[in-house]
Design a protein around this motif. Structure first.
Motif, PDB file in Angstrom:
ATOM      1  N   GLU A 178       0.822  -1.209   0.000  1.00 18.39           N
ATOM      2  CA  GLU A 178       0.000   0.000   0.000  1.00 18.39           C
ATOM      3  C   GLU A 178       0.856   1.257   0.000  1.00 18.39           C
ATOM      4  O   GLU A 178       0.553   2.237  -0.688  1.00 18.39           O
ATOM      5  N   PHE A 179       1.937   1.246   0.764  1.00 21.24           N
ATOM      6  CA  PHE A 179       2.769   2.431   0.910  1.00 21.24           C
ATOM      7  C   PHE A 179       4.057   2.366   0.088  1.00 21.24           C
ATOM      8  O   PHE A 179       4.888   3.270   0.177  1.00 21.24           O
ATOM      9  N   ASP A 180       4.225   1.316  -0.704  1.00 27.79           N
ATOM     10  CA  ASP A 180       5.404   1.153  -1.561  1.00 27.79           C
ATOM     11  C   ASP A 180       6.695   1.311  -0.756  1.00 27.79           C
ATOM     12  O   ASP A 180       7.576   2.105  -1.087  1.00 27.79           O
ATOM     13  N   VAL A 181       6.789   0.555   0.310  1.00 30.29           N
ATOM     14  CA  VAL A 181       7.936   0.608   1.209  1.00 30.29           C
ATOM     15  C   VAL A 181       8.249  -0.807   1.668  1.00 30.29           C
ATOM     16  O   VAL A 181       7.389  -1.680   1.649  1.00 30.29           O
ATOM     17  N   GLU A 182       9.493  -1.034   2.053  1.00 33.69           N
ATOM     18  CA  GLU A 182       9.875  -2.347   2.571  1.00 33.69           C
ATOM     19  C   GLU A 182      10.122  -2.240   4.065  1.00 33.69           C
ATOM     20  O   GLU A 182      10.889  -1.387   4.524  1.00 33.69           O
ATOM     21  N   ILE A 183       9.475  -3.099   4.819  1.00 32.66           N
ATOM     22  CA  ILE A 183       9.665  -3.141   6.268  1.00 32.66           C
ATOM     23  C   ILE A 183      10.672  -4.245   6.561  1.00 32.66           C
ATOM     24  O   ILE A 183      10.414  -5.409   6.246  1.00 32.66           O
ATOM     25  N   PRO A 184      11.810  -3.892   7.153  1.00 28.77           N
ATOM     26  CA  PRO A 184      12.810  -4.927   7.476  1.00 28.77           C
ATOM     27  C   PRO A 184      12.242  -5.956   8.445  1.00 28.77           C
ATOM     28  O   PRO A 184      11.348  -5.659   9.244  1.00 28.77           O
ATOM     29  N   ASP A 185      12.763  -7.179   8.384  1.00 26.37           N
ATOM     30  CA  ASP A 185      12.251  -8.272   9.211  1.00 26.37           C
ATOM     31  C   ASP A 185      12.316  -7.960  10.702  1.00 26.37           C
ATOM     32  O   ASP A 185      11.387  -8.270  11.445  1.00 26.37           O
ATOM     33  N   LYS A 186      13.398  -7.362  11.154  1.00 24.39           N
ATOM     34  CA  LYS A 186      13.536  -7.045  12.576  1.00 24.39           C
ATOM     35  C   LYS A 186      12.478  -6.048  13.031  1.00 24.39           C
ATOM     36  O   LYS A 186      11.956  -6.156  14.130  1.00 24.39           O
ATOM     37  N   VAL A 187      12.175  -5.093  12.173  1.00 24.12           N
ATOM     38  CA  VAL A 187      11.145  -4.101  12.503  1.00 24.12           C
ATOM     39  C   VAL A 187       9.764  -4.746  12.427  1.00 24.12           C
ATOM     40  O   VAL A 187       8.904  -4.497  13.270  1.00 24.12           O
ATOM     41  N   ALA A 188       9.549  -5.586  11.413  1.00 22.32           N
ATOM     42  CA  ALA A 188       8.251  -6.243  11.242  1.00 22.32           C
ATOM     43  C   ALA A 188       7.915  -7.132  12.438  1.00 22.32           C
ATOM     44  O   ALA A 188       6.741  -7.258  12.807  1.00 22.32           O
ATOM     45  N   ASP A 189       8.933  -7.731  13.052  1.00 24.13           N
ATOM     46  CA  ASP A 189       8.692  -8.557  14.237  1.00 24.13           C
ATOM     47  C   ASP A 189       8.173  -7.740  15.410  1.00 24.13           C
ATOM     48  O   ASP A 189       7.480  -8.266  16.280  1.00 24.13           O
TER      49      ASP A 189
END
Length: 126
Positions: free
Chosen positions: A96-107
């Motif tokens: 939706e926001f055309d951005v990548e959330i790093p795995d550490k942040v997504a956790d």
């Protein structure tokens, strides 16, 4: 028939390239020397981000209480999403926001408010 056209076009190309090669340095426009700059302004305010995240959560097919999604909604407690469902929801938010959330942040993102906070702090979000 075409040889005269080709001969005329090659002469025109030679004279045009010769003219451009003989231009003094001062005649080169300043705009051709400026390198492009990248601006990091999202143009999104927190209310717009929150509304879009809530819309993504409501549209997510595995949410159980989609009508009652607010900024304080917790993914596991309020919506009954497990960890895999949460990852899928975060992927939908990334798209939706055309951005990548790093795995550490997504956790660490467990609620709508935390997703909004991350998107608001990311300068590349659209």
């Amino acid at each position: 028939m075409f040889s005269s056209l080709l001969r005329g076009s090659t002469i025109a190309l030679r004279t045009a390239s010769a003219r451009s090669a003989l231009r003094p340095v001062a005649a080169i426009s300043r705009t051709s020397l400026v390198s492009p700059l990248r601006a990091y302004s999202t143009g999104l305010n927190r209310d717009d981000i929150s509304a879009r995240v809530i819309d993504v959560v409501k549209a997510f097919d595995k949410t159980t209480a989609s009508a009652q999604v607010t900024a304080d909604t917790h993914f596991a407690k309020d919506l009954g999403l497990d960890s895999l469902d949460t990852v899928e929801l975060l992927v939908a938010i990334e798209e939706e926001f055309d951005v990548e959330i790093p795995d550490k942040v997504a956790d660490e993102i467990k609620s709508v408010a935390e997703a909004v906070q991350y998107i608001a702090s990311n300068p590349e979000a659209n």
